[in-house]
Design a protein around this motif. Structure first.
Motif, PDB file in Angstrom:
ATOM      1  N   GLU A 176       0.811  -1.209   0.000  1.00 24.44           N
ATOM      2  CA  GLU A 176       0.000   0.000   0.000  1.00 24.44           C
ATOM      3  C   GLU A 176       0.854   1.274   0.000  1.00 24.44           C
ATOM      4  OE1 GLU A 176      -2.635  -0.142   3.280  1.00 24.44           O
ATOM      5  OE2 GLU A 176      -1.128   0.451   4.760  1.00 24.44           O
ATOM      6  N   ASP A 177       2.191   1.107   0.057  1.00 18.10           N
ATOM      7  CA  ASP A 177       3.095   2.261  -0.040  1.00 18.10           C
ATOM      8  C   ASP A 177       3.603   2.478  -1.464  1.00 18.10           C
ATOM      9  OD1 ASP A 177       2.850   2.664   2.699  1.00 18.10           O
ATOM     10  OD2 ASP A 177       4.562   1.365   3.150  1.00 18.10           O
ATOM     11  N   GLY A 178       3.168   1.628  -2.388  1.00 16.89           N
ATOM     12  CA  GLY A 178       3.604   1.762  -3.770  1.00 16.89           C
ATOM     13  C   GLY A 178       4.814   0.890  -4.083  1.00 16.89           C
ATOM     14  N   PRO A 179       5.232   0.851  -5.348  1.00 12.18           N
ATOM     15  CA  PRO A 179       6.393   0.046  -5.750  1.00 12.18           C
ATOM     16  C   PRO A 179       7.668   0.524  -5.047  1.00 12.18           C
ATOM     17  CG  PRO A 179       5.104   0.733  -7.664  1.00 12.18           C
ATOM     18  CD  PRO A 179       4.585   1.519  -6.497  1.00 12.18           C
ATOM     19  N   SER A 180       8.571  -0.414  -4.790  1.00 12.39           N
ATOM     20  CA  SER A 180       9.844  -0.063  -4.160  1.00 12.39           C
ATOM     21  C   SER A 180      10.837  -1.198  -4.360  1.00 12.39           C
ATOM     22  CB  SER A 180       9.674   0.201  -2.659  1.00 12.39           C
ATOM     23  OG  SER A 180       9.322  -0.992  -1.983  1.00 12.39           O
ATOM     24  N   ASP A 181      12.106  -0.888  -4.207  1.00  8.82           N
ATOM     25  CA  ASP A 181      13.140  -1.920  -4.269  1.00  8.82           C
ATOM     26  C   ASP A 181      12.944  -2.931  -3.146  1.00  8.82           C
ATOM     27  OD1 ASP A 181      14.253  -0.668  -6.442  1.00  8.82           O
ATOM     28  OD2 ASP A 181      15.816   0.357  -5.289  1.00  8.82           O
ATOM     29  N   ARG A 182      12.560  -2.449  -1.970  1.00 10.52           N
ATOM     30  CA  ARG A 182      12.351  -3.357  -0.843  1.00 10.52           C
ATOM     31  C   ARG A 182      11.219  -4.336  -1.138  1.00 10.52           C
ATOM     32  NH1 ARG A 182      14.217  -6.639   2.877  1.00 10.52           N
ATOM     33  NH2 ARG A 182      12.837  -6.880   4.661  1.00 10.52           N
ATOM     34  N   LEU A 183      10.171  -3.865  -1.767  1.00 12.15           N
ATOM     35  CA  LEU A 183       9.064  -4.744  -2.120  1.00 12.15           C
ATOM     36  C   LEU A 183       9.552  -5.859  -3.041  1.00 12.15           C
ATOM     37  CD1 LEU A 183       5.955  -5.205  -1.908  1.00 12.15           C
ATOM     38  CD2 LEU A 183       5.760  -3.865  -4.011  1.00 12.15           C
ATOM     39  N   GLU A 184      10.366  -5.514  -4.029  1.00  7.60           N
ATOM     40  CA  GLU A 184      10.883  -6.519  -4.965  1.00  7.60           C
ATOM     41  C   GLU A 184      11.810  -7.499  -4.252  1.00  7.60           C
ATOM     42  OE1 GLU A 184       9.877  -7.154  -7.998  1.00  7.60           O
ATOM     43  OE2 GLU A 184       8.415  -5.536  -7.721  1.00  7.60           O
ATOM     44  N   GLU A 185      12.605  -7.023  -3.315  1.00 10.23           N
ATOM     45  CA  GLU A 185      13.476  -7.915  -2.544  1.00 10.23           C
ATOM     46  C   GLU A 185      12.644  -8.936  -1.764  1.00 10.23           C
ATOM     47  OE1 GLU A 185      15.732  -5.390  -0.039  1.00 10.23           O
ATOM     48  OE2 GLU A 185      16.934  -4.524  -1.659  1.00 10.23           O
ATOM     49  N   LEU A 186      11.574  -8.470  -1.159  1.00 12.69           N
ATOM     50  CA  LEU A 186      10.723  -9.361  -0.378  1.00 12.69           C
ATOM     51  C   LEU A 186      10.034 -10.388  -1.262  1.00 12.69           C
ATOM     52  CD1 LEU A 186       9.187  -6.684   1.988  1.00 12.69           C
ATOM     53  CD2 LEU A 186      10.647  -8.580   2.721  1.00 12.69           C
ATOM     54  N   LEU A 187       9.553  -9.973  -2.407  1.00 11.92           N
ATOM     55  CA  LEU A 187       8.881 -10.906  -3.311  1.00 11.92           C
ATOM     56  C   LEU A 187       9.845 -11.959  -3.846  1.00 11.92           C
ATOM     57  CD1 LEU A 187       6.511  -8.486  -5.247  1.00 11.92           C
ATOM     58  CD2 LEU A 187       5.876 -10.195  -3.522  1.00 11.92           C
ATOM     59  N   GLU A 188      11.072 -11.561  -4.108  1.00 13.72           N
ATOM     60  CA  GLU A 188      12.067 -12.532  -4.552  1.00 13.72           C
ATOM     61  C   GLU A 188      12.391 -13.523  -3.437  1.00 13.72           C
ATOM     62  OE1 GLU A 188      14.914 -14.670  -6.715  1.00 13.72           O
ATOM     63  OE2 GLU A 188      13.172 -13.443  -7.277  1.00 13.72           O
ATOM     64  N   LEU A 189      12.510 -13.025  -2.228  1.00 17.57           N
ATOM     65  CA  LEU A 189      12.781 -13.907  -1.096  1.00 17.57           C
ATOM     66  C   LEU A 189      11.619 -14.870  -0.881  1.00 17.57           C
ATOM     67  CD1 LEU A 189      14.801 -14.586   1.116  1.00 17.57           C
ATOM     68  CD2 LEU A 189      13.744 -12.813   2.543  1.00 17.57           C
ATOM     69  N   ALA A 190      10.401 -14.373  -1.006  1.00 21.35           N
ATOM     70  CA  ALA A 190       9.230 -15.242  -0.860  1.00 21.35           C
ATOM     71  C   ALA A 190       9.213 -16.297  -1.964  1.00 21.35           C
ATOM     72  CB  ALA A 190       7.954 -14.408  -0.890  1.00 21.35           C
ATOM     73  N   ARG A 191       9.605 -15.916  -3.179  1.00 18.31           N
ATOM     74  CA  ARG A 191       9.640 -16.876  -4.291  1.00 18.31           C
ATOM     75  C   ARG A 191      10.644 -17.985  -4.005  1.00 18.31           C
ATOM     76  NH1 ARG A 191      12.539 -18.414  -8.392  1.00 18.31           N
ATOM     77  NH2 ARG A 191      14.221 -16.947  -7.884  1.00 18.31           N
ATOM     78  N   VAL A 192      11.832 -17.605  -3.553  1.00 17.18           N
ATOM     79  CA  VAL A 192      12.879 -18.585  -3.283  1.00 17.18           C
ATOM     80  C   VAL A 192      12.457 -19.537  -2.169  1.00 17.18           C
ATOM     81  CG1 VAL A 192      15.232 -18.838  -2.403  1.00 17.18           C
ATOM     82  CG2 VAL A 192      14.734 -17.112  -4.133  1.00 17.18           C
ATOM     83  N   ARG A 193      11.735 -19.013  -1.202  1.00 18.11           N
ATOM     84  CA  ARG A 193      11.345 -19.820  -0.042  1.00 18.11           C
ATOM     85  C   ARG A 193      10.009 -20.527  -0.216  1.00 18.11           C
ATOM     86  NH1 ARG A 193      12.751 -15.947   5.181  1.00 18.11           N
ATOM     87  NH2 ARG A 193      15.019 -15.874   4.891  1.00 18.11           N
ATOM     88  N   ALA A 194       9.369 -20.369  -1.347  1.00 22.09           N
ATOM     89  CA  ALA A 194       8.060 -20.990  -1.556  1.00 22.09           C
ATOM     90  C   ALA A 194       8.167 -22.505  -1.423  1.00 22.09           C
ATOM     91  CB  ALA A 194       7.506 -20.613  -2.926  1.00 22.09           C
ATOM     92  N   ALA A 195       7.173 -23.105  -0.809  1.00 20.52           N
ATOM     93  CA  ALA A 195       7.168 -24.553  -0.639  1.00 20.52           C
ATOM     94  C   ALA A 195       7.091 -25.238  -2.002  1.00 20.52           C
ATOM     95  CB  ALA A 195       5.982 -24.964   0.231  1.00 20.52           C
ATOM     96  N   PRO A 196       7.694 -26.411  -2.130  1.00 24.65           N
ATOM     97  CA  PRO A 196       7.621 -27.140  -3.400  1.00 24.65           C
ATOM     98  C   PRO A 196       6.162 -27.342  -3.837  1.00 24.65           C
ATOM     99  CG  PRO A 196       9.198 -28.175  -1.928  1.00 24.65           C
ATOM    100  CD  PRO A 196       8.501 -27.121  -1.122  1.00 24.65           C
ATOM    101  N   GLY A 197       5.922 -27.086  -5.108  1.00 21.84           N
ATOM    102  CA  GLY A 197       4.572 -27.216  -5.638  1.00 21.84           C
ATOM    103  C   GLY A 197       3.736 -25.967  -5.505  1.00 21.84           C
ATOM    104  N   ARG A 198       4.264 -24.944  -4.828  1.00 21.42           N
ATOM    105  CA  ARG A 198       3.515 -23.704  -4.634  1.00 21.42           C
ATOM    106  C   ARG A 198       4.036 -22.556  -5.500  1.00 21.42           C
ATOM    107  NH1 ARG A 198       0.731 -23.469   0.127  1.00 21.42           N
ATOM    108  NH2 ARG A 198      -0.218 -21.648  -0.870  1.00 21.42           N
TER     109      ARG A 198
END
Length: 232
Positions: free
Chosen positions: A184-206
């Protein structure tokens, strides 16, 4: 089905003792659930569930914080906006239990296997109700009141504390949840870092669902950025 008399006695005693504490703190009652919403759209939920079996009445006290952006995401995840803000929707979820003795309150009664307060007769039900009210006063409500402040909630999330939701069991959830809140604060580098970290840590099959929800977060951030740019 008729409510067992001891369970009814415990429920009524909790209403008499804990109800005034919650009302004074700004909570509104709906059945066994009490809710409070702050001006930013973040919810605190207190659920006082009573049950009984084998002649023993029990009470479980569940706490939850549902930040507004997380509530929006839960609507996306469920495929429709939630009809009510319930404890199960919480990003932060915790239980109070009889174990321990907060300063100024009585020592806890013996806990059941599920961490519930237990009462075997009407007198014990009155004692349990008072202990529940005291634990809410000294522990529960100060905790959820603090977490209704978004900055305090983010600090708690970043420290790896979502109550019963542990980072070792939900590694991808913590960066993902922070991304939801920051969207809700808009696009940011921090937002992209978090999304990449979430992608890497996603459970198998998710992976597919993680990518779909990441797209939802980015779209939400872009919309927020446009609104901020227009001064809305």
């Amino acid at each position: 089905m008729t409510e067992p008399p001891l369970e009814a006695a415990l429920r009524d005693a909790i209403e008499d003792r804990a109800g005034p504490v919650l009302r004074a703190a700004g909570y509104e009652e709906s059945g066994s659930t009490w809710r409070r919403c702050n001006p930013g759209g973040d919810w605190a939920v207190v659920d006082l569930e009573t049950t009984s079996s084998d002649g023993i009445a029990r009470c479980v006290v569940a706490l939850a914080i549902v930040p507004g952006p997380w509530l929006d995401f839960m609507g996306e995840w469920l495929g429709r906006p939630p009809h009510q803000v319930n404890e199960s929707l919480g990003l932060y979820r915790e239980r109070l239990s009889p174990s321990g003795s907060p300063s100024g309150s009585p020592s806890g009664s013996p806990a059941g296997a599920d961490g519930a307060w237990q009462a075997g007769d009407p007198a014990a039900a009155e004692e349990v109700a008072q202990e529940v009210a005291d634990r809410l006063t000294y522990d529960g409500l100060p905790l959820v009141d603090r977490l209704l402040d978004r900055d305090a909630f983010l600090a708690t999330l970043r420290a790896g504390d979502l109550g019963m939701i542990r980072p070792e069991n939900f590694r991808g959830l913590f960066p993902f949840a922070e991304a939801v809140l920051l969207s809700e604060d808009g696009p940011s580098d921090r937002l992209e870092e978090l999304l990449e970290l979430a992608r890497v840590r996603a459970a198998p099959g998710r992976e597919d669902s993680a990518a779909r929800y990441a797209a939802w977060i980015r779209a939400r951030a872009r919309a927020a950025g446009r609104h901020q740019g227009l001064g809305w």
